[in-house]
Write an enzyme that holds these catalytic residues in place. Structure first.
Site, mmCIF file in Angstrom:
data_model
loop_
_atom_site.group_PDB
_atom_site.id
_atom_site.type_symbol
_atom_site.label_atom_id
_atom_site.label_comp_id
_atom_site.label_asym_id
_atom_site.label_seq_id
_atom_site.Cartn_x
_atom_site.Cartn_y
_atom_site.Cartn_z
ATOM 1 N N GLY A 16 -25.515 32.950 -2.436
ATOM 2 C CA GLY A 16 -24.923 32.941 -3.773
ATOM 3 C C GLY A 16 -23.678 33.785 -3.787
ATOM 4 O O GLY A 16 -23.402 34.553 -2.865
ATOM 5 N N ASP A 132 -31.453 45.264 -17.063
ATOM 6 C CA ASP A 132 -30.977 43.876 -17.093
ATOM 7 C C ASP A 132 -32.091 42.922 -16.684
ATOM 8 O O ASP A 132 -31.875 41.974 -15.940
ATOM 9 C CB ASP A 132 -29.759 43.706 -16.178
#
Length: 544
Positions: A16, A132
């Protein structure tokens, strides 16, 4: 894969990438252990502030050793770059699973929440707040177990982020929107919000802009009705508006979950939940780093830290598990006078402003770093939407740049004696197109510094289907200390435009400023707002 690479590892492929980094699948030469290596990109890797944040993430991760958290093996920093070597989890993210298969069974959702609370509890016990937590950062293995990943904006418990507000808005606790010190309670809130999404297929609040989302998290009733009745109390406790009303520490909430699950779904609820998660993960096996289910290796236990060589090392014993780690550190945006960090590669959240026709979006979408954050209202005040980016000549939304306009007219045939008909040219509804935008340099000293650069040239290429380049009105906009400034750009010929960003006041900390270019043609059509170019303003002068 190009650029600097960590020695001692054989790269396999890229997993990614984001605005600030990439994640590679690699194999440790000495042991054959597969790992995920998270690299800072070159430009950001040269930024001392981002290197400091990257190093801080490694320090925090090094203290957490739990089967529900993706482990850190090694941190490497050299003149060539910086990287974190992570455990590789052979599975998929919870976000991928929800998008592919929709809501989970209640037992499966409870399994995800249980694993998450265990991982968060281990982090909190080491004094770390994730900040997060969301479906993108939960990895589900082929066995149905889950692991917590990506501590890119984690902070020590009780530490304040100053003027910055960090997190992903659809999962942020009410106090997190105010920049309150890092607290385990905000992780409990985000885990419960993700639990709700597992049950229903959508986040608990769906505001279409940041101001609405903030108000919903702070004031809207907790939406328990779409979820099964037995879990309503878990939702009400975990998403309580006041941090003190949420079960803490995470182990307390975990005990509450297990009692409720056993009472409502029987003693074998976890077995059924894990089996269903494993089944869903197997349907996405093609997305695994190792689709055939292999990829483990055994390494001998050894622990060694060394900073003199610029390399920290932490190797573990046992079979290395898998990993699909999301791409890159969180990128910062300005929210009025505060920084709002969004994790990359998420779906866009529009800024507050006049309503315009929208394309349908997935209900599970989350805001991304490309969103423009509106000013944060002061406590006790009523927020007001920000003005539109540029004036529009008509009430209709302009078509995308370069889209041809076709007008078809049907009429009765004219008689031979009738004069030929004439028709007016179609109205200009096509907005200008803004091409490549660049900043040079991308790092600035504040005003008054004698050696380093204090101004940056912002350049852009702009074109329009009807208006000549010399008649386009082009400017760039940036927000600093809660104030938005617009600077006109001059034409340099052949569609190029330039403007100067500079003479900026000294910030308290390194500040990453998003700069966006907007063009308006003679008909008043404004270009759509594209991705920003970022300029970092440092709080100190470059030494001479």
């Amino acid at each position: 894969m190009t650029g600097w690479q960590v020695s001692g590892y054989r790269p396999v492929r890229q997993l990614g990438a984001g605005a600030s980094g990439r994640v590679d699948l690699a194999v440790h030469d000495a042991t054959g252990t597969p790992v995920a290596i998270k690299y800072l990109t070159g430009g950001i890797g040269a930024d001392p502030a981002f290197r400091t944040a990257f190093r801080a993430e490694a320090r925090l991760l090094a203290g957490i050793d739990d089967p529900h958290v993706s482990r850190l093996y090694e941190y490497v920093e050299s003149p060539g770059g910086a990287a974190i070597v992570m455990e590789l989890v052979n599975g998929v993210s919870l976000r991928q699973m929800l998008r592919a298969h929709g809501p989970t069974t209640p037992e499966s959702a409870l399994c995800v929440l249980k694993g998450s609370l265990a991982g968060l509890g281990a982090a909190h016990a080491r004094g770390v707040v994730h900040r997060d937590y969301k479906p993108e950062n939960v990895l589900v293995t082929a066995e149905g177990t889950s692991k917590l990943a990506d501590f890119g904006i984690a902070m020590p418990v009780g530490e304040s982020s100053g003027v910055s507000v960090t997190g992903t808005p659809r999962y942020m606790a009410p106090e997190q929107w105010t920049g309150a010190p890092a607290s385990p309670a905000c992780d409990i809130y985000a885990a419960t919000a993700t639990f709700y999404e597992c049950l229903t297929g959508r986040p608990p609040f769906d505001g279409r802009d940041l101001i609405t989302l903030r108000q919903q998290h702070a004031r809207a009733p907790i939406p328990t009705e779409p979820a099964p009745v037995p879990v309503h109390d878990l939702l009400r406790h975990g998403m309580a508006k006041q941090p003190a009303e949420r079960p803490q520490p995470a182990q307390v909430f975990l005990a509450l979950l297990e009692r409720m699950a056993a009472d409502a779904y029987g003693q074998r609820w976890e077995e059924r939940g894990l089996r269903e998660l494993a089944r869903r993960a197997a349907l996405l096996a093609a997305l695994f780093p190792f689709p055939d289910g292999t990829g483990g290796a055994t390494s001998l236990a050894s622990t060694a830290f060394g900073e003199g060589s610029g390399r920290w090392t932490w190797r573990r014993s046992g079979r290395a598990r898998a990993a699909l780690v999301g791409g890159g550190l969180a990128a910062a945006l300005l929210l009025g006078g505060a920084g709002l960090a969004y994790a990359g590669r998420d779906e866009p959240l529009p800024a507050a402003g006049p309503a315009a026709p929208e394309a349908p979006t997935e209900p599970t979408g989350t805001p991304s770093a490309s969103a423009v954050a509106p000013p944060t209202p002061a406590a006790g005040t009523t927020p007001t939407p920000t003005p539109p980016v540029a004036p529009a000549a008509t009430t209709a939304a302009p078509e995308p740049a370069g889209t041809p306009t076709t007008t078809t007219t049907t009429s009765a045939p004219a008689s031979p004696s009738a004069p030929p008909s004439t028709s007016a040219a179609p109205a200009d509804t096509v907005a200008p197109s803004v091409g490549r935008v660049a900043a040079d340099p991308t790092g600035l000293d504040p005003r008054g510094c004698p050696y380093g650069p204090t101004s940056s040239t912002i350049s852009a290429v702009v074109s329009d289907d009807r208006t000549a380049a010399g008649k386009l009105r082009v400017s760039f906009r940036y927000t600093l200390d809660g104030r938005t400034t617009e600077v006109a750009m001059a034409s340099g010929g052949r569609g190029s435009f330039r403007g100067v960003l500079g003479d900026l006041p000294r910030p308290a900390t390194s500040t990453r400023i998003p700069v966006r270019v907007v063009a308006v043609d003679e008909a008043g059509n404004a270009s759509p707002e594209g991705s920003p170019v970022h300029v970092t303003l440092y709080p100190s002068c470059t030494p001479g």
